[in-house]
Design a protein around this motif. Sequence first.
Motif, PDB file in Angstrom:
ATOM      1  N   PHE A  30       0.816  -1.209   0.000  1.00 27.78           N
ATOM      2  CA  PHE A  30       0.000   0.000   0.000  1.00 27.78           C
ATOM      3  C   PHE A  30       0.855   1.267   0.000  1.00 27.78           C
ATOM      4  O   PHE A  30       0.587   2.211  -0.754  1.00 27.78           O
ATOM      5  N   LEU A  31       1.895   1.308   0.819  1.00 27.83           N
ATOM      6  CA  LEU A  31       2.708   2.520   0.880  1.00 27.83           C
ATOM      7  C   LEU A  31       3.465   2.755  -0.418  1.00 27.83           C
ATOM      8  O   LEU A  31       3.543   3.891  -0.909  1.00 27.83           O
ATOM      9  N   SER A  32       4.032   1.704  -0.994  1.00 31.21           N
ATOM     10  CA  SER A  32       4.758   1.876  -2.246  1.00 31.21           C
ATOM     11  C   SER A  32       3.821   2.283  -3.376  1.00 31.21           C
ATOM     12  O   SER A  32       4.148   3.181  -4.167  1.00 31.21           O
ATOM     13  N   ALA A  33       2.663   1.641  -3.464  1.00 31.90           N
ATOM     14  CA  ALA A  33       1.701   1.996  -4.508  1.00 31.90           C
ATOM     15  C   ALA A  33       1.235   3.445  -4.348  1.00 31.90           C
ATOM     16  O   ALA A  33       1.081   4.174  -5.339  1.00 31.90           O
ATOM     17  N   MET A  34       1.018   3.881  -3.116  1.00 32.31           N
ATOM     18  CA  MET A  34       0.617   5.263  -2.873  1.00 32.31           C
ATOM     19  C   MET A  34       1.691   6.249  -3.340  1.00 32.31           C
ATOM     20  O   MET A  34       1.396   7.262  -3.985  1.00 32.31           O
ATOM     21  N   ARG A  35       2.948   5.965  -3.024  1.00 28.08           N
ATOM     22  CA  ARG A  35       4.034   6.877  -3.398  1.00 28.08           C
ATOM     23  C   ARG A  35       4.204   6.941  -4.923  1.00 28.08           C
ATOM     24  O   ARG A  35       4.429   8.022  -5.484  1.00 28.08           O
ATOM     25  N   HIS A  36       4.090   5.804  -5.586  1.00 26.03           N
ATOM     26  CA  HIS A  36       4.175   5.810  -7.042  1.00 26.03           C
ATOM     27  C   HIS A  36       2.998   6.582  -7.653  1.00 26.03           C
ATOM     28  O   HIS A  36       3.175   7.327  -8.634  1.00 26.03           O
ATOM     29  N   TYR A  37       1.821   6.406  -7.086  1.00 27.45           N
ATOM     30  CA  TYR A  37       0.634   7.093  -7.605  1.00 27.45           C
ATOM     31  C   TYR A  37       0.755   8.604  -7.411  1.00 27.45           C
ATOM     32  O   TYR A  37       0.461   9.388  -8.325  1.00 27.45           O
ATOM     33  N   ALA A  38       1.200   9.018  -6.234  1.00 23.27           N
ATOM     34  CA  ALA A  38       1.380  10.453  -5.979  1.00 23.27           C
ATOM     35  C   ALA A  38       2.387  11.044  -6.962  1.00 23.27           C
ATOM     36  O   ALA A  38       2.207  12.165  -7.466  1.00 23.27           O
ATOM     37  N   LYS A  39       3.432  10.304  -7.246  1.00 25.27           N
ATOM     38  CA  LYS A  39       4.440  10.764  -8.205  1.00 25.27           C
ATOM     39  C   LYS A  39       3.825  10.959  -9.586  1.00 25.27           C
ATOM     40  O   LYS A  39       4.153  11.932 -10.292  1.00 25.27           O
ATOM     41  N   SER A  40       2.917  10.058  -9.985  1.00 30.52           N
ATOM     42  CA  SER A  40       2.268  10.186 -11.293  1.00 30.52           C
ATOM     43  C   SER A  40       1.352  11.410 -11.346  1.00 30.52           C
ATOM     44  O   SER A  40       1.214  12.047 -12.396  1.00 30.52           O
ATOM     45  N   LEU A  41       0.725  11.751 -10.225  1.00 30.51           N
ATOM     46  CA  LEU A  41      -0.115  12.960 -10.184  1.00 30.51           C
ATOM     47  C   LEU A  41       0.750  14.222 -10.248  1.00 30.51           C
ATOM     48  O   LEU A  41       0.408  15.202 -10.941  1.00 30.51           O
ATOM     49  N   GLN A  42       1.842  14.196  -9.527  1.00 37.50           N
ATOM     50  CA  GLN A  42       2.741  15.354  -9.531  1.00 37.50           C
ATOM     51  C   GLN A  42       3.360  15.577 -10.909  1.00 37.50           C
ATOM     52  O   GLN A  42       3.658  16.718 -11.285  1.00 37.50           O
ATOM     53  N   ALA A  43       3.512  14.503 -11.678  1.00 44.43           N
ATOM     54  CA  ALA A  43       4.046  14.640 -13.035  1.00 44.43           C
ATOM     55  C   ALA A  43       3.098  15.412 -13.946  1.00 44.43           C
ATOM     56  O   ALA A  43       3.510  15.921 -14.985  1.00 44.43           O
ATOM     57  N   LYS A  44       1.822  15.489 -13.545  1.00 43.05           N
ATOM     58  CA  LYS A  44       0.841  16.285 -14.294  1.00 43.05           C
ATOM     59  C   LYS A  44       0.826  17.744 -13.831  1.00 43.05           C
ATOM     60  O   LYS A  44      -0.012  18.522 -14.273  1.00 43.05           O
ATOM     61  N   ASN A  45       1.726  18.057 -12.901  1.00 44.72           N
ATOM     62  CA  ASN A  45       1.745  19.385 -12.279  1.00 44.72           C
ATOM     63  C   ASN A  45       0.500  19.634 -11.430  1.00 44.72           C
ATOM     64  O   ASN A  45       0.030  20.767 -11.316  1.00 44.72           O
ATOM     65  N   TRP A  46      -0.030  18.551 -10.856  1.00 48.17           N
ATOM     66  CA  TRP A  46      -1.124  18.675  -9.894  1.00 48.17           C
ATOM     67  C   TRP A  46      -0.512  18.783  -8.503  1.00 48.17           C
ATOM     68  O   TRP A  46       0.453  18.082  -8.172  1.00 48.17           O
ATOM     69  N   GLN A  47      -1.082  19.645  -7.696  1.00 48.50           N
ATOM     70  CA  GLN A  47      -0.568  19.823  -6.342  1.00 48.50           C
ATOM     71  C   GLN A  47      -1.040  18.680  -5.443  1.00 48.50           C
ATOM     72  O   GLN A  47      -2.232  18.395  -5.368  1.00 48.50           O
ATOM     73  N   VAL A  48      -0.093  18.039  -4.792  1.00 48.01           N
ATOM     74  CA  VAL A  48      -0.414  16.920  -3.910  1.00 48.01           C
ATOM     75  C   VAL A  48       0.158  17.217  -2.527  1.00 48.01           C
ATOM     76  O   VAL A  48       1.370  17.400  -2.370  1.00 48.01           O
ATOM     77  N   PHE A  49      -0.715  17.267  -1.539  1.00 48.90           N
ATOM     78  CA  PHE A  49      -0.282  17.367  -0.143  1.00 48.90           C
ATOM     79  C   PHE A  49      -0.125  15.941   0.374  1.00 48.90           C
ATOM     80  O   PHE A  49      -1.110  15.249   0.628  1.00 48.90           O
ATOM     81  N   TYR A  50       1.126  15.509   0.500  1.00 51.78           N
ATOM     82  CA  TYR A  50       1.418  14.109   0.813  1.00 51.78           C
ATOM     83  C   TYR A  50       2.245  14.040   2.090  1.00 51.78           C
ATOM     84  O   TYR A  50       3.269  14.708   2.220  1.00 51.78           O
ATOM     85  N   THR A  51       1.796  13.210   3.022  1.00 49.48           N
ATOM     86  CA  THR A  51       2.522  13.011   4.281  1.00 49.48           C
ATOM     87  C   THR A  51       3.123  11.619   4.318  1.00 49.48           C
ATOM     88  O   THR A  51       2.394  10.626   4.206  1.00 49.48           O
ATOM     89  N   ASN A  52       4.432  11.542   4.458  1.00 49.99           N
ATOM     90  CA  ASN A  52       5.103  10.251   4.600  1.00 49.99           C
ATOM     91  C   ASN A  52       4.939   9.724   6.022  1.00 49.99           C
ATOM     92  O   ASN A  52       4.778  10.484   6.978  1.00 49.99           O
TER      93      ASN A  52
END
Length: 514
Positions: A53-75
């Motif tokens: 779950f954590l790895s999939a979440m981090r990869h997904y957030a990275k894909s959103l950020q690649a669209k220049n979408w703002q992501v508030f992400y807490t590790n």
Amino acid sequence: MSLRNLILVLGDQLDASSSAFNGFDPKQDAIWMAEVEQESTHVVSSKQRITLFLSAMRHYAKSLQAKNWQVFYTNLDAAGNAGSLAGELEKTILLQKPQHLIMVMPGESRVLASLQAVADKHPLTLEIRDDTHFLCTLDAFKKHIAGRKQIRLEFFYREMRQKTGVLMDGKNPVGDKWNFDTENRGSFGKQGPQDLPLPSRFAPDDITQDVMQLVNDKFAHHPGSLSTFGWPVTREHALVALHAFIKHRLPYFGQYQDAMWEGEVWLFHSHLSCALNTKLLHPQEVLDKAQEAYEQGHAPIEAVEGFVRQILGWREYVRGIYWTYMPEYVERNAMQATAQLPAFFWTGQTDMACLRDAIGLTLEHGYAHHIQRLMVTGLYALLLGVRPKEVHAWYLGVYVDAVEWVEVPNTIGMSQYADGGLMASKPYIASGKYIDRMSNHCKGCKFNPAESIGDNACPFTTLYWDYLHKHADTLAKNPRMVMQLKNLHRLSDDKREAIALQAQHHKQVIYAST
């Protein structure tokens, strides 16, 4: 510019086409995601499950950020991490001051209640959108069950086939049968499984390796190991896994879907449940590929229909059950089971070969196929009389594909019959002879599945007869239990008493080390 919408995305909602993003404007809206300790400890989660779950979440957030979408992400290891989804959401609301909150229906009623409470506190509107990942809306499911004295998968499944056109020839089912279940009960025979294809496994990249290190450090005492981790954590991984299943294992899936073999965890199963349940795959694309395989002559109707029934039928059905009857559903205990889950469920250290194998593979890979879950670990817990909620917590914690919407009905309803027959028409109970027929486990076991009393008696067989005897009055009301109860009544009073003593002795031995 003030933040208009804060889009909440959970670890099981990694769908690029999520309805939560409908109307998304990167100039006014942002996405919120958080890794928190509570989601790994409210039930004791395995290292494999946490890492997935954590790895999939981090990869997904990275894909959103690649669209220049703002992501508030807490590790998870961020300084000041509140430790809960509610706590992290509240911090973000106070800092970013969004006007609205948006999310699709989560996979757990507990999470929905906690996030709704935060929204109410501030106060903010929390818009819950239909999850378009599923093919049956919750409203449609409730309409299906309205007015029915009994709800059963078969009728729901046929309705879904008709609605979607999957494996349909006009108004008729392809192959002139709705269900090929009777053709899908093959065992491997004495020779064992032949020409097994390699599973789709993915080498951990830098992101996954960082997560693995974090999990090993922070959750060192949690069950399982990460030495075999290779689950799909990206959309690209998931598509590779889908292609491999359709090409290499689907043709044999039906015939061997209920078979087991010592030391073999993958066999001809799809291993797609974790990608589906994190929403890296959409069920429609999975169904389309399976149907295409049939139409091209690559896989027989028996295999394809059996697989389609799991995706289009069972998966959608259990979600409807969950959201219709939760939160009280998880508390059900129709058979009044009170025993504790044996300690060996966390170690696999038992003389019972089938349980040793199923639990050992589970802890090693975070996975076991459905017959190992239903007719080995689940069956044993049911016959032993373990509290259903304890069984639920174990299943939810150890399996990588476990999200509560799918796990609770499968455990409480199907596996443990704790809902008294709401979901399944009868308890799934059998003696050790079933396991002997469907596997090679008994050949190398100290116990004999044909014996119910004595030093060599198989605990499954002993507990099976003891369960029937103990619950005979309740089970007599179920017409599908007539034959099993007739067999019970053929036993002499002395034999039943001896079985009861044998069952009591087995329980004493099991719990002496707990």
